[in-house]
Design an enzyme around this catalytic site. Structure first.
Site, short mmCIF file in Angstrom:
data_model
loop_
_atom_site.label_atom_id
_atom_site.label_comp_id
_atom_site.label_asym_id
_atom_site.label_seq_id
_atom_site.Cartn_x
_atom_site.Cartn_y
_atom_site.Cartn_z
N GLY A 163 0.82 -1.21 0.00
CA GLY A 163 0.00 0.00 0.00
C GLY A 163 0.85 1.26 0.00
O GLY A 163 1.99 1.25 0.47
N ARG A 200 -0.76 -6.68 -5.28
CA ARG A 200 -1.25 -7.94 -5.84
C ARG A 200 -0.09 -8.85 -6.22
O ARG A 200 -0.18 -10.06 -6.12
CB ARG A 200 -1.99 -7.68 -7.14
CG ARG A 200 -3.32 -7.03 -6.98
CD ARG A 200 -3.80 -6.56 -8.35
NE ARG A 200 -4.89 -5.65 -8.19
CZ ARG A 200 -6.16 -5.96 -8.39
NH1 ARG A 200 -6.50 -7.15 -8.77
NH2 ARG A 200 -7.10 -5.07 -8.21
N ASP A 228 5.60 -5.56 5.58
CA ASP A 228 6.06 -6.92 5.91
C ASP A 228 5.91 -7.88 4.72
O ASP A 228 6.79 -8.70 4.47
CB ASP A 228 5.37 -7.45 7.17
CG ASP A 228 3.85 -7.38 7.10
OD1 ASP A 228 3.33 -6.79 6.14
OD2 ASP A 228 3.20 -7.91 8.01
N THR A 265 5.28 1.57 6.51
CA THR A 265 3.88 1.29 6.81
C THR A 265 3.33 2.30 7.79
O THR A 265 4.02 2.67 8.75
CB THR A 265 3.65 -0.12 7.39
OG1 THR A 265 2.30 -0.22 7.82
CG2 THR A 265 4.53 -0.46 8.56
N ASP A 295 1.14 1.47 9.69
CA ASP A 295 0.72 0.64 10.84
C ASP A 295 1.80 0.55 11.93
O ASP A 295 1.51 0.16 13.05
CB ASP A 295 0.39 -0.79 10.38
CG ASP A 295 -0.67 -0.82 9.31
OD1 ASP A 295 -1.44 0.15 9.22
OD2 ASP A 295 -0.72 -1.81 8.55
N ASP A 322 4.08 -1.62 12.28
CA ASP A 322 4.07 -2.98 12.83
C ASP A 322 5.17 -3.88 12.27
O ASP A 322 5.06 -5.10 12.32
CB ASP A 322 2.70 -3.63 12.58
CG ASP A 322 2.39 -3.81 11.09
OD1 ASP A 322 3.13 -3.25 10.26
OD2 ASP A 322 1.41 -4.51 10.77
N ARG A 376 -4.34 -2.56 10.84
CA ARG A 376 -4.41 -4.03 10.75
C ARG A 376 -4.42 -4.68 12.13
O ARG A 376 -5.18 -4.29 12.99
CB ARG A 376 -3.26 -4.59 9.89
CG ARG A 376 -3.45 -4.32 8.43
CD ARG A 376 -2.63 -5.25 7.60
NE ARG A 376 -1.22 -5.11 7.91
CZ ARG A 376 -0.27 -5.82 7.33
NH1 ARG A 376 -0.57 -6.72 6.45
NH2 ARG A 376 0.99 -5.63 7.65
O1 F6P Z 1 -1.00 -1.75 5.97
C1 F6P Z 1 -1.48 -0.48 5.69
C2 F6P Z 1 -3.00 -0.49 5.58
O2 F6P Z 1 -3.45 0.82 5.32
C3 F6P Z 1 -3.72 -1.07 6.79
O3 F6P Z 1 -3.77 -0.20 7.88
C4 F6P Z 1 -5.06 -1.43 6.19
O4 F6P Z 1 -5.68 -2.45 6.92
C5 F6P Z 1 -4.67 -1.90 4.82
O5 F6P Z 1 -3.41 -1.32 4.51
C6 F6P Z 1 -5.67 -1.52 3.75
O6 F6P Z 1 -5.21 -2.01 2.53
P1 F6P Z 1 -5.89 -1.68 1.13
O7 F6P Z 1 -5.51 -0.28 0.75
O8 F6P Z 1 -5.33 -2.69 0.20
O9 F6P Z 1 -7.36 -1.82 1.33
#
Ligand code: F6P
Length: 352
Positions: free
Chosen positions: A10, A75, A106, A128, A130, A132, A174
């Site tokens: 992302g 993807r 990750d 990220t 997150d 994490d 997440r």
């Molecule tokens: O890992 C970053 C994040 O924004 C998370 O906080 C969230 O759950 C996820 O990606 C959302 O992913 P996507 O943009 O693929 O829906």
């Protein structure tokens, strides 16, 4: 030297700041050619690799830009198919890459590790919102996300106060509660619910009822991975074919509906979503991303591969990619911020 660079997973504020720092550092210090790979691993494993050489002008003026000038994809996973893996390695050779800098979370680090095991010299840079990633105290993007959520909580509080409502605000993150915890504290949330601590619904409702008689309003900041005692996480959708197919989301609505049957005030839910990942990075994230990018370039020049740059005890460092793959960094239950939150009376959902 000819060095490839790509962004995977992302998007996140600060990606462009890393691209800029990697490229400038390599160009200045060893006159390297830097090749930008488009759309993450999708660009590297395409039948014809999608890429273009980056020059100084292209990486100038992008420090403060959100998103990634290279595009990204969550993807593409070359490890999922031997033909894709072979194509990826073939393309890296065809592009004449001496090394590849991979910026991602990750999942991306797992792929980077797999490629390194196949002999491709790889350096990882953790990204990220997150926060994490294992072995990294702070990833860039997190500070920006926390600032965005904090501002949202402040704005939401206005409506809570004016109307005497319970306002539930859902953050991303997440399976880790870092964003909800830090933003919840910074934005003066009355209740902070994290994936790491299952919440007692009746306890949270009781607190809201108590506040109805005094402050009149309650602000609840809930991480998307939070779940009630004995319950489960709220999955918004499954996206098949992705390395991580599960997308969390919607716990704020679930919680609001449950609370509405237990309190008198009106309960409203707001899911902040991708607004947390967009826009210009904060000064902190710009600096951290610049340090990470420069550190990645230093590792490349020193020939230290199969490693990810990190922040350790406030200093730039690096760790083996092997130590990062297949793991998440959660909020430890003895984290000082949890203790501070409890001590000032913030409810963490467990009535402790
Ligand atoms: O890992 C970053 C994040 O924004 C998370 O906080 C969230 O759950 C996820 O990606 C959302 O992913 P996507 O943009 O693929 O829906």
């Amino acid at each position: 030297m000819r060095i490839g660079i790509l962004t995977g997973g992302g998007d996140c504020p600060g990606l462009n700041a890393v691209i800029r720092a990697v490229a400038k550092s390599l160009m200045r210090q060893c006159q390297a050619e830097v090749i930008g790979i488009h759309d993450g691993f999708a660009g590297l494993m395409a039948p014809e690799p999608r890429s273009h050489p980056l020059d100084w002008e292209q990486v100038s003026g992008i420090l403060m830009r959100g998103g990634t000038i290279l595009g990204t994809s969550n993807r593409a996973n070359p490890l999922g198919n031997p033909a894709h893996l072979a194509q990826c390695l073939h393309n890296a050779r065809q592009l004449g890459l001496d090394a590849l800098v991979v910026i991602g979370g990750d999942g991306t680090m797992e792929i980077a590790h797999g490629l390194a095991e196949q002999g491709l010299p790889v350096v990882g840079v953790p990204k990220t919102i997150d926060n994490d990633i294992v072995g990294c105290e702070r990833s860039f993007g997190f500070d920006t996300a926390v600032a965005t959520v904090t501002e949202a909580l402040e704005r939401i509080q206005t409506t809570g106060q004016s109307h005497g409502r319970v306002m539930v605000v859902e953050t991303m993150g997440r399976y880790a509660g870092w964003i909800a915890l830090e933003a919840g504290l910074a934005g003066a949330a009355d209740v902070i619910l994290l994936p790491e601590i299952d919440y007692d619904l009746d306890g949270v409702a009781q607190l809201c009822r108590e506040r109805e008689t005094h402050q009149r309003f309650t602000v609840i900041c809930v991480g998307e991975g939070a779940k009630p005692l004995g319950g489960h996480m709220t999955v918004e959708r499954r996206i098949e074919g992705r390395p991580d197919p599960i997308r969390l989301g919607g716990v704020a609505h679930v919680l609001a509906a449950e609370l509405q049957t237990r309190v008198q005030s009106e309960v409203r839910a707001t899911v902040l979503g991708h607004v947390q990942r967009g826009g210009s990075p904060t000064p902190f994230d710009r600096v951290l991303a610049t340090q990470f990018g420069n550190q990645a370039a230093q590792l490349v020049m020193a020939g230290q591969f199969n490693r990810m740059v990190t922040l350790h005890q406030g200093q730039m460092a690096s760790i083996p990619l092997h130590d990062v793959a297949h793991q998440h960094r959660n909020v430890p239950l003895d984290h000082p911020l949890l203790q501070a939150a409890r001590q000032i009376g913030v409810c963490l959902g467990d009535n402790a």
